[in-house]
Every structure is written in structure tokens, then in C-alpha cells.
Design an enzyme around this catalytic site. Structure first.
Site, PDB file in Angstrom:
ATOM      1  N   GLN A  14      -6.282  -1.055   2.253  1.00 42.26           N
ATOM      2  CA  GLN A  14      -5.751  -0.869   3.600  1.00 42.26           C
ATOM      3  C   GLN A  14      -6.608   0.151   4.344  1.00 42.26           C
ATOM      4  O   GLN A  14      -6.620   1.338   4.009  1.00 42.26           O
ATOM      5  CB  GLN A  14      -4.302  -0.389   3.549  1.00 42.26           C
ATOM      6  N   GLY A  54       7.121  -2.184  -2.835  1.00 43.53           N
ATOM      7  CA  GLY A  54       6.587  -0.823  -2.825  1.00 43.53           C
ATOM      8  C   GLY A  54       7.189   0.007  -3.942  1.00 43.53           C
ATOM      9  O   GLY A  54       6.712   0.023  -5.081  1.00 43.53           O
ATOM     10  N   ARG A  55       8.301   0.677  -3.608  1.00 44.67           N
ATOM     11  CA  ARG A  55       8.901   1.594  -4.573  1.00 44.67           C
ATOM     12  C   ARG A  55       9.327   0.907  -5.856  1.00 44.67           C
ATOM     13  O   ARG A  55       9.280   1.503  -6.938  1.00 44.67           O
ATOM     14  CB  ARG A  55      10.077   2.331  -3.915  1.00 44.67           C
ATOM     15  N   PRO A  73       0.837  -1.203   0.000  1.00 44.78           N
ATOM     16  CA  PRO A  73       0.000   0.000   0.000  1.00 44.78           C
ATOM     17  C   PRO A  73       0.871   1.252   0.000  1.00 44.78           C
ATOM     18  O   PRO A  73       1.826   1.336   0.772  1.00 44.78           O
ATOM     19  CB  PRO A  73      -0.794  -0.126   1.309  1.00 44.78           C
ATOM     20  N   TYR A 107       0.329   5.021  13.024  1.00 49.22           N
ATOM     21  CA  TYR A 107      -1.049   5.493  12.848  1.00 49.22           C
ATOM     22  C   TYR A 107      -1.932   4.955  13.984  1.00 49.22           C
ATOM     23  O   TYR A 107      -1.428   4.324  14.912  1.00 49.22           O
ATOM     24  CB  TYR A 107      -1.542   5.147  11.436  1.00 49.22           C
ATOM     25  N   ARG A 166      -1.215  -5.002   8.989  1.00 49.29           N
ATOM     26  CA  ARG A 166       0.167  -4.556   8.885  1.00 49.29           C
ATOM     27  C   ARG A 166       0.597  -4.074  10.253  1.00 49.29           C
ATOM     28  O   ARG A 166      -0.122  -3.340  10.922  1.00 49.29           O
ATOM     29  CB  ARG A 166       0.288  -3.422   7.867  1.00 49.29           C
ATOM     30  N   CYS A 175       0.392   5.537  -0.269  1.00 49.44           N
ATOM     31  CA  CYS A 175      -0.406   6.757  -0.417  1.00 49.44           C
ATOM     32  C   CYS A 175       0.008   7.505  -1.681  1.00 49.44           C
ATOM     33  O   CYS A 175       1.198   7.680  -1.942  1.00 49.44           O
ATOM     34  CB  CYS A 175      -0.182   7.682   0.772  1.00 49.44           C
TER      35      CYS A 175
HETATM   36  C1  FMN Z   1       4.993   6.884  -1.635  1.00 43.41           C
HETATM   37  C2  FMN Z   1       4.818   5.901  -0.506  1.00 43.41           C
HETATM   38  C3  FMN Z   1       3.612   5.860   0.153  1.00 43.41           C
HETATM   39  C4  FMN Z   1       3.406   4.912   1.191  1.00 43.41           C
HETATM   40  N1  FMN Z   1       2.179   4.801   1.778  1.00 43.41           N
HETATM   41  C5  FMN Z   1       1.927   3.764   2.628  1.00 43.41           C
HETATM   42  C6  FMN Z   1       0.605   3.462   3.036  1.00 43.41           C
HETATM   43  O1  FMN Z   1      -0.381   4.064   2.604  1.00 43.41           O
HETATM   44  N2  FMN Z   1       0.455   2.442   3.926  1.00 43.41           N
HETATM   45  C7  FMN Z   1       1.503   1.696   4.391  1.00 43.41           C
HETATM   46  O2  FMN Z   1       1.315   0.788   5.203  1.00 43.41           O
HETATM   47  N3  FMN Z   1       2.760   1.947   3.963  1.00 43.41           N
HETATM   48  C8  FMN Z   1       2.990   2.922   3.071  1.00 43.41           C
HETATM   49  N4  FMN Z   1       4.241   3.086   2.552  1.00 43.41           N
HETATM   50  C9  FMN Z   1       5.287   2.097   2.885  1.00 43.41           C
HETATM   51  C10 FMN Z   1       5.313   0.983   1.827  1.00 43.41           C
HETATM   52  O3  FMN Z   1       4.123   0.220   1.838  1.00 43.41           O
HETATM   53  C11 FMN Z   1       6.499   0.022   2.054  1.00 43.41           C
HETATM   54  O4  FMN Z   1       6.334  -0.607   3.306  1.00 43.41           O
HETATM   55  C12 FMN Z   1       7.840   0.736   2.024  1.00 43.41           C
HETATM   56  O5  FMN Z   1       7.920   1.603   0.907  1.00 43.41           O
HETATM   57  C13 FMN Z   1       8.999  -0.242   1.983  1.00 43.41           C
HETATM   58  O6  FMN Z   1       8.907  -1.101   0.860  1.00 43.41           O
HETATM   59  P1  FMN Z   1       9.821  -0.838  -0.470  1.00 43.41           P
HETATM   60  O7  FMN Z   1      11.240  -0.807  -0.022  1.00 43.41           O
HETATM   61  O8  FMN Z   1       9.507  -1.992  -1.366  1.00 43.41           O
HETATM   62  O9  FMN Z   1       9.384   0.493  -1.042  1.00 43.41           O
HETATM   63  C14 FMN Z   1       4.460   4.046   1.569  1.00 43.41           C
HETATM   64  C15 FMN Z   1       5.694   4.149   0.891  1.00 43.41           C
HETATM   65  C16 FMN Z   1       5.864   5.035  -0.151  1.00 43.41           C
HETATM   66  C17 FMN Z   1       7.186   5.039  -0.866  1.00 43.41           C
END
Ligand code: FMN
Length: 340
Positions: free
Chosen positions: A101, A309-310, A23, A169, A214, A25
Site C-alpha cells: 500500500q 485485518g485484526r 494493510p 491521508y 483504497r 501499520c
Molecule cells: C494495527 C492496525 C493498523 C492499520 N493500518 C492500516 C494501514 O496501514 N492502511 C490502511 O489502509 N488501513 C489500516 N488499518 C485498517 C485496516 O486495514 C482495516 O481496514 C480495519 O482494521 C478494519 O478491518 P478489521 O475489522 O478486519 O480489522 C489498520 C488497522 C489496524 C488494526
């Protein structure tokens, strides 16, 4: 066959591979009405086309003041159901399962005139206001709001729901001795709010639809909780009806002596510890977008699913590229077949 591309089933959720879109945002609700628009439709549908087995829609809040910003998604009224259903149908059309989520930002609600929280303790930073402590009755009404949001998610056709119990949160705020200083039953038992939310949400879901949560496996602020507390929380959440734990960490404040690793796979050991302690399916997340690393997390049994994620922001076709790198033949959309 790469382990990353084996199917996985939990309850009624049948996933074609082990890849979950984390997830994230988008802060893109320009109308500020909590409803997903064409950006969200295109963004999530693209990742379904790209081959993710499960798309999890970003933090979606149970009331307007539960948003981080006014540009966030919400499920606080029945009017929200149709625009979410449009995304659900599109993702299904491209072979992905989809979840949402459900959350409340609590003291991290930046645009709320007065945010609410378990205790009147502000998050550090100039954009954060001192929150108002929720009364016991208000906490009970908050639990009901989570249930109502879940009911709308089910009506929109989602395959699963994830509760946001991580990253500082509202649910996390109740779980933590740093942010929950209440003297009522929601302070004496740090798991109680989460347990009641889980029960309320589960009561609105079909009996075989799995519920994900989560969680931040450790806090990094001084005085924050460690993995043993997280395991106990998850034990209670599992008893209350959680089917899968999505294991992240931190987000509750500025790290003190304990620091997040921030290297590839740094949260995977937490996922393994929770899985081993509770025999529960887990999703690992955090810098897992090297294909061989994602494969090894599944192959080693550290986790059942990996969330990207990213990596999926950079590359909607990450699953197709992972399959190529791991020597797996994947059904590429026929329109794109000549490109892969
Ligand atoms: C732009 C952005 C928005 C995010 N929004 C959320 C979110 O809405 N809910 C959440 O649990 N984590 C959020 N995260 C965290 C990601 O879900 C993820 O746990 C984190 O980026 C690490 O994973 P990655 O290394 O694959 O990016 C967000 C991360 C990014 C980069």
C-alpha cells in the site's frame, strides 16, 4: 465448495481464494529508515503460510515526511527495494500473492517537523501540527514520488500495488471538500490529484498488473462527503486506470452527526454500492472475521474479495480455520498437518 475459497483473477493477479490480508501499520521500523526488518518479514510471511491469497503490506510512504511516524515503512529510495523483495519472495514461496500500500500521510504525519497537505488545516488532536500548503509545483513533484515508489515496488517483485486513498491521508485529503480548499486545478477538481497519481503509478506498472485503490466511501465529519461523491471519485479513478476498489470509510476526523456503524460488515453496503454503480471488482473490509459472514459477502455478490485485518493479527491461520468452519479441505502446510 465455499465461495470464499474459489479463485479470483484480475489482470495478471491470480488469487487462490478470496481472502486478503488488510494493510496494517506495524510501527516497527526501529532503525527509522523506512526499511522492513525481521519483524515485517516474519509477520507477513506467517500470513502467507496461514493461507491468505493476497497479503497487502501496510501503508508504505513515498517520502520520509509522508510517514505517520518515523517507525513506518517507505519506498523513497532504491535501497528499500531489496528488503521488500525478501518478503515478496518468501510470501511467493508459501503460495500467496503480495501487494504494497503506497501512501503519504499528509497532515496526519505526526513526526514530520512541518507536515504538508492540500491546505493549511490541522487534523484535530494535540499531536497534529498545522500543515504547510503544498505549492502547485510541489503537488506535481508529489505525483512523481508516487510514480517512483511504484517503480520500486515493481522492481521488488510485488504482484499488485494499492494506493491509500482512504482514512484521511494525503490522497483522501485532496478528495475532500473539508481538507482541500485550494484555488488551483488541484482544488477545482477534487479527483485530479488522485487521477494524476494513478496515471503516474500505472505508467510504471506492467500493463496487465492490476492497481488497487483504497477509498473512504463516506466521511463522518460534519460537512464531509457521502457515497455519491465517492462513486464519482471512483468513476474518475477507474477511467484513469484503477482495476479494483478497496472500500473502507472515515478516518478524516472526529465523527459528527453521521457515525460509523462499527458492527460486523458495516462497510459492506458501501462496497456493494460502488460495485453496482461502476461494475468494478471491490474488496469489502471491516469486521468481517466471522467465517459465515465473510462467506456470505462473497456468496451474495456484495464484494469480490474480503479483507481481514485484526482477525489476521489474532490468528495468522484465519484462512485455515475459515476453511474448516465452512467444510472446505485446504492444503495445510505439511509441517502443521497433524494440528488441523
Ligand atoms: C494495527 C492496525 C493498523 C492499520 N493500518 C492500516 C494501514 O496501514 N492502511 C490502511 O489502509 N488501513 C489500516 N488499518 C485498517 C485496516 O486495514 C482495516 O481496514 C480495519 O482494521 C478494519 O478491518 P478489521 O475489522 O478486519 O480489522 C489498520 C488497522 C489496524 C488494526
Amino acid at each position: 465448495m465455499a465461495h470464499l475459497f474459489t479463485p479470483f483473477t484480475v489482470g495478471s493477479l491470480e488469487l487462490k481464494n478470496r481472502i486478503v490480508m488488510a494493510p496494517m501499520c506495524q510501527y516497527s521500523v526501529t532503525a527509522k529508515d523506512g526499511k522492513p526488518n525481521d519483524w515485517h518479514y516474519t509477520h507477513y510471511t506467517s500470513r502467507a503460510i496461514g493461507g491468505a491469497a493476497l497479503v497487502i503490506i501496510e501503508m508504505t510512504d513515498v517520502e520520509p515526511d509522508g510517514r505517520i511516524s518515523d517507525f513506518d515503512l517507505g519506498l523513497w529510495s532504491d535501497d528499500h527495494i531489496a528488503p521488500f523483495a525478501r518478503i515478496v519472495d518468501a510470501c511467493h514461496g508459501y503460495g500467496a500473492k503480495i501487494g504494497v500500500q503506497i501512501a503519504h500521510a499528509g497532515r496526519k504525519a505526526e513526526d514530520a517537523a512541518t507536515p504538508v497537505a492540500p491546505s493549511a488545516i490541522a487534523f484535530e488532536g494535540p499531536q497534529y501540527k498545522v500543515p504547510r500548503e503544498l505549492s502547485t509545483d510541489e503537488v506535481k513533484r508529489m505525483v512523481e514520488r508516487f510514480g517512483q515508489a511504484a517503480k520500486r515496488a515493481v522492481a521488488a517483485g510485488f504482484d499488485t500495488i494499492e494506493l491509500h486513498g482512504a482514512h484521511g491521508y494525503l490522497i483522501h485529503q485532496f478528495q475532500s471538500p473539508v481538507t482541500n480548499r485550494r484555488s488551483d486545478e488541484y482544488g477545482q477538481d477534487l479527483a485530479r490529484f488522485g487521477v494524476e497519481v494513478i496515471q503516474a503509478v500505472k505508467s510504471e506498472m506492467p500493463s496487465n498488473m492490476p492497481l488497487l485503490i483504497r477509498i473512504s466511501a463516506v466521511e463522518y465529519v460534519d460537512g464531509g462527503y457521502g457515497i455519491d461523491h465517492a462513486i464519482e471519485l471512483c468513476r474518475r479513478y477507474r477511467e484513469a486506470g484503477v482495476d479494483v476498489v478497496h472500500v473502507s470509510s472515515g478516518g478524516e476526523g472526529r465523527p459528527g452527526k453521521r457515525k460509523p456503524g462499527n458492527y460486523p460488515g458495516y462497510q459492506v453496503p458501501f462496497a456493494r454500492q460502488i460495485k453496482e454503480a461502476l461494475d468494478v471488482p471491490v474488496i469489502a473490509v471491516g469486521m468481517l472475521d466471522e467465517y459465515a459472514l465473510a462467506e456470505s459477502v462473497i456468496a451474495s455478490g456484495d464484494a469480490d474479495l474480503v479483507a481481514i485485518g485484526r482477525g489476521l493479527l489474532r490468528d495468522p491461520y484465519w484462512p485455515i480455520h475459515a476453511a474448516q468452519a465452512l467444510g472446505v479441505e485446504l492444503n495445510v502446510p505439511k509441517q502443521y498437518a497433524r494440528a488441523f
